[in-house]
Scaffold this motif. Sequence first.
Motif, PDB file in Angstrom:
ATOM      1  N   UNK A 155       0.832  -1.200   0.000  1.00 15.49           N
ATOM      2  CA  UNK A 155       0.000   0.000   0.000  1.00 15.49           C
ATOM      3  C   UNK A 155       0.868   1.251   0.000  1.00 15.49           C
ATOM      4  N   UNK A 156       0.322   2.354  -0.502  1.00 17.91           N
ATOM      5  CA  UNK A 156       1.068   3.616  -0.489  1.00 17.91           C
ATOM      6  C   UNK A 156       1.124   4.201   0.926  1.00 17.91           C
ATOM      7  N   UNK A 157       0.072   3.956   1.694  1.00 19.38           N
ATOM      8  CA  UNK A 157       0.029   4.405   3.088  1.00 19.38           C
ATOM      9  C   UNK A 157      -0.659   3.325   3.915  1.00 19.38           C
ATOM     10  N   UNK A 158      -0.505   3.414   5.202  1.00 26.39           N
ATOM     11  CA  UNK A 158      -1.178   2.452   6.081  1.00 26.39           C
ATOM     12  C   UNK A 158      -1.373   3.103   7.442  1.00 26.39           C
ATOM     13  N   UNK A 237      16.895  -2.965  -1.151  1.00 25.09           N
ATOM     14  CA  UNK A 237      15.850  -3.383  -2.097  1.00 25.09           C
ATOM     15  C   UNK A 237      14.501  -2.800  -1.698  1.00 25.09           C
ATOM     16  N   UNK A 238      14.201  -2.809  -0.401  1.00 22.52           N
ATOM     17  CA  UNK A 238      12.942  -2.233   0.078  1.00 22.52           C
ATOM     18  C   UNK A 238      12.917  -0.729  -0.173  1.00 22.52           C
ATOM     19  N   UNK A 239      14.060  -0.070   0.003  1.00 23.90           N
ATOM     20  CA  UNK A 239      14.155   1.372  -0.212  1.00 23.90           C
ATOM     21  C   UNK A 239      13.784   1.759  -1.644  1.00 23.90           C
ATOM     22  N   UNK A 240      14.023   0.877  -2.585  1.00 25.07           N
ATOM     23  CA  UNK A 240      13.756   1.181  -3.987  1.00 25.07           C
ATOM     24  C   UNK A 240      12.281   1.022  -4.361  1.00 25.07           C
ATOM     25  N   UNK A 246       7.964   7.048  -2.103  1.00 21.39           N
ATOM     26  CA  UNK A 246       6.977   8.113  -1.920  1.00 21.39           C
ATOM     27  C   UNK A 246       6.892   8.554  -0.459  1.00 21.39           C
ATOM     28  N   UNK A 247       7.164   7.616   0.444  1.00 25.43           N
ATOM     29  CA  UNK A 247       7.159   7.958   1.857  1.00 25.43           C
ATOM     30  C   UNK A 247       8.406   8.758   2.235  1.00 25.43           C
ATOM     31  N   UNK A 251       8.942  14.342  -3.716  1.00 31.44           N
ATOM     32  CA  UNK A 251       8.879  14.202  -5.169  1.00 31.44           C
ATOM     33  C   UNK A 251       8.520  12.790  -5.605  1.00 31.44           C
ATOM     34  N   UNK A 252       8.655  11.829  -4.692  1.00 28.10           N
ATOM     35  CA  UNK A 252       8.344  10.440  -5.009  1.00 28.10           C
ATOM     36  C   UNK A 252       9.538   9.597  -5.364  1.00 28.10           C
TER      37      UNK A 252
END
Length: 405
Positions: A155-158, A237-240, A246-247, A251-252
């Motif tokens: 998800x983009x947010x949670x 890998x998670x950072x990418x 976006x978090x 700028x995303x």
Amino acid sequence: MAYGHNPTHTSTADTMPQLRSNSSLLTVVLISTGLSMIPGEVMPGIPLSAVAWVVPLAWALAVAIGTPGNTTFPVGIWMPWLGLVVLYLAVSDNPNAFQRSVMMFCPLAIGAVVSRARICPSDLDRARGHLVTLQIAIVIVALVRTAILATGALPMTSNLAALVMTAALLCTTLATRFALGDRKALLWWVPMAAIPVVGVTRTGIAVALLTLPLTLAPLSLKRRLLVLVVLASAGFAVFQTEPIQRKMFYSGSGTLAEIRADNADFATTGRSAMWVEMNEAIAKRPLLGHGANASESLIVDVTKGALTHPHNDWLRLSYDYGYLGAAIFALTLLAQTLHTLKHARRATGEARILLFSGASSFVSFALFMFTDNILLYAAFFGNLQFAILGLGYAALRTQQNEGGL
């Protein structure tokens, strides 16, 4: 489980009520921790998360009053901090000062009461089984609330703060089991460490991943370094991933080199502005602070009512209790950690695991304090943390008195 000054002089008739009382407290803590993961209110204005810390505290006090026994938890270590908080509360007229003060000592009450128990191997087996059940519940709730199985994407947010913090605590216990030789614990550690990733929680990701290399349980330097390399690769890998990018950046997208305070694109979600205001205010009364829960009024004013806490407990303590209070609290955490480590080295079996887990949990706790209000999140972290500690101290006493578990 049963309470008593001398376990060898406790009759069966006397132990049964105490057995039910102590077992019920542990059960209440575990159920309450589970309830804290569910959003909603029991009635208007009273969220489930509030019930999740009030009920265990009330239960602990009832057990303490209703059953005799000596605590094996080092409550004396916490007395300077407790005395300071009580003193500040007595002279405070800040809103919600009483509630915030009580919340900070809810876990301590639970740990002290649980540590009074005389336990047997089946009690420890039950407790471990309950923790496994909680781990399964966390995974299920995370999957349902993020709909990740349906979408196939993060998800983009949670809104999984409760799950993230509890999962990080459980990562600590699993990392301890792994370090002490239980290789299967790593199979459970992975999904728990993934919860902050699913929750898109930056500090939670870092804290959960660091529970393995920073465990205070015996683990060779070679293995720690190997784990760090593997986790650094996984973290990169998670950072990418898009949700994390976006978090991290308005700028995303961005790079690791762009994670710095002077980068206007680095997303601090308004926290940096709060922290600047707090640091300026702390400088006006650095030694003794502004009073119990004075920070809440400041944050409400700065954020126009959007927030009530600064998402940085070290700053909150420094603002409310001054550098003196923050230093006393830091020294209390250190003293508790060293005391637990000392006793963990004497212990064997499950008592050893529980005590090393409890000691290691303060590393996660201190790290969360830099970006969150974990000191007030008793329902998410503290209650279960101190229940584990209390159970470890109780198990060690039984081990010493009765020759093992």
